[in-house]
Design an enzyme around this catalytic site. Structure first.
Site, PDB file in Angstrom:
ATOM      1  N   THR A 159       0.791  -1.123  -0.361  1.00 54.30           N
ATOM      2  CA  THR A 159      -0.079  -0.619   0.320  1.00 54.30           C
ATOM      3  C   THR A 159       1.057   1.170  -0.026  1.00 54.30           C
ATOM      4  OG1 THR A 159      -1.487  -0.946   1.273  1.00 54.30           O
ATOM      5  CG2 THR A 159      -2.111   1.405   1.211  1.00 54.30           C
ATOM      6  N   LYS A 238      -7.474   0.841  -3.043  1.00 52.81           N
ATOM      7  CA  LYS A 238      -6.929   0.792  -1.093  1.00 52.81           C
ATOM      8  C   LYS A 238      -6.744   2.037  -0.531  1.00 52.81           C
ATOM      9  CE  LYS A 238      -5.470  -1.169   2.257  1.00 52.81           C
ATOM     10  NZ  LYS A 238      -4.175  -2.504   1.943  1.00 52.81           N
ATOM     11  N   LYS A 313       0.639   4.628   8.510  1.00 52.48           N
ATOM     12  CA  LYS A 313       1.098   5.406   6.919  1.00 52.48           C
ATOM     13  C   LYS A 313       0.350   5.487   6.168  1.00 52.48           C
ATOM     14  CE  LYS A 313       1.990   2.088   4.417  1.00 52.48           C
ATOM     15  NZ  LYS A 313       2.022   1.289   3.279  1.00 52.48           N
TER      16      LYS A 313
END
Length: 366
Positions: A159, A238, A313
């Site tokens: 990701t 995502k 993150k």
């Protein structure tokens, strides 16, 4: 275009130099057709054996033909040794035609370049954009890779932000090294181990064979696959999904804390929520209250799940991508403050530990 000219942005880890790959095409003389049928005696590569990657690589090794080879690479030597030992211990006794005592073939590569040199399909699963850029710099810095029977396919399940993904794709495509596809996943460590992950990927819609090849690979590690559009759309999807996850996780923890403090039974409350409009993955699968869901990290002192640092993150990358597209995210600053405080109080834990943070905050407020 030379490899060195496209590697410079990767070495600087610059997002500003990212370019769209939609107009990049290999010359007809160098293009090879993709086959949608898995070849026997093929070599596969897997780079990054974290909690997600380790389980995904094990599922991949179990699903590919027994005669194929899996080449693995991770900076932690103890992890690659463990993977080899576990895989070879399993053997292929149940594979028709396998010789007595035969074992599944797993090799350990010294670096990412060695993985790419040997493998037709290379999967990466790494924490941050900078790790992906470092890996592909290692792959490309020594010039062209040896030609194999099938065009190389690079599937990045990490990701990262769309700009970084497009930058790496540009480096791969303009050097005619192969095809690069972004394919992050959803489902957590539990889904990775069970092989029930959901993948969302971005790849050129003009090549049906490419799309089908990507699907066939991902379905060996997951249960659902969505082709979201062109390269870069997988990571975009995502980040949108994980933005919802970040908010839902906090809301679930707050609601459970509130209900319990009102005197409600936590399991009964969770059952009601999961049969009503509040139902979501953090409440049904990853419930943050210890004892409500037996398999959830909350029952293991919040160990072995999706770390708070990883959620931070993903939130950061979602905010960055939103800013680049001029999209407001009103709840993002609040969520970021909550996760910052949660990690400070509970470093290294699953992100559902936000419940413990809220519980302790409630106790202090009394």
């Amino acid at each position: 275009m030379s490899a060195s000219s496209v590697l410079l942005p990767l070495r600087r880890l610059s997002l500003s130099t990212a370019a769209s790959t939609s107009s990049i095409r290999a010359p007809a003389s160098t293009r090879r057709a993709f086959s949608t049928t898995l070849r026997r005696d093929a070599t596969w590569g897997f780079i990054g054996l974290g909690q997600m990657g380790y389980a995904m690589a094990k599922n991949l090794r179990a699903k590919i033909p027994a005669s194929d080879t899996l080449v693995i690479c991770d900076v932690r030597k103890e992890i690659t040794s463990k993977f080899v030992e576990e895989t070879r211990a399993a053997g292929v006794a149940d594979v028709p035609g396998a010789a007595p005592g035969n074992v599944l073939s797993v090799e350990v590569a010294a670096n990412a370049r060695e993985v790419a040199e040997k493998s037709e399909t290379i999967i990466t699963s790494l924490p941050e954009p900078k790790h992906i850029k470092d890996v592909f710099h290692c792959i490309l810095k020594r010039g062209p890779l040896p030609q194999l029977a099938q065009e190389r396919l690079f599937i990045d399940t990490s990701t990262i932000d769309p700009a970084s993904s497009k930058e790496v794709a540009n480096a791969i495509h303009t050097t005619l090294t192969g095809r690069f596809v972004d394919a992050p996943m959803s489902g957590g460590v539990v889904g990775a181990r069970a092989g029930t992950l959901s993948f969302m990927f971005g790849a050129s819609s003009k090549s049906g064979a490419l799309v089908e090849r990507v699907k066939s690979v991902l379905l060996m590690m997951g249960q659902k696959v969505w082709h979201m559009g062109e390269q870069g759309t997988g990571v975009s999807a995502k980040l949108a999904n994980n933005y919802i996850l970040a908010i839902n996780n906090i809301a679930t923890a707050e609601a459970m804390n509130l209900g319990i403090r009102w005197g409600l039974n936590p399991k009964t409350l969770a059952d009601m929520i999961n049969s009503s409009t509040g139902r979501c993955w953090p409440s049904e699968i990853n419930n943050p209250v210890p004892g409500v869901v037996a398999t959830a990290p909350a029952g293991r002192d919040y160990e072995g799940g999706f770390g708070v640092s990883l959620m931070k993150k993903d939130l950061r990358l979602a905010v960055l991508a939103a800013q680049e597209s001029g999209t407001p995210l009103e709840l993002a600053p609040v969520a970021q403050r909550v996760y910052d405080a949660t990690e400070e109080a509970n470093p290294g834990k699953d992100f559902s530990v936000v419940y413990r943070y809220l519980l302790e905050k409630s106790d202090k407020a009394q």
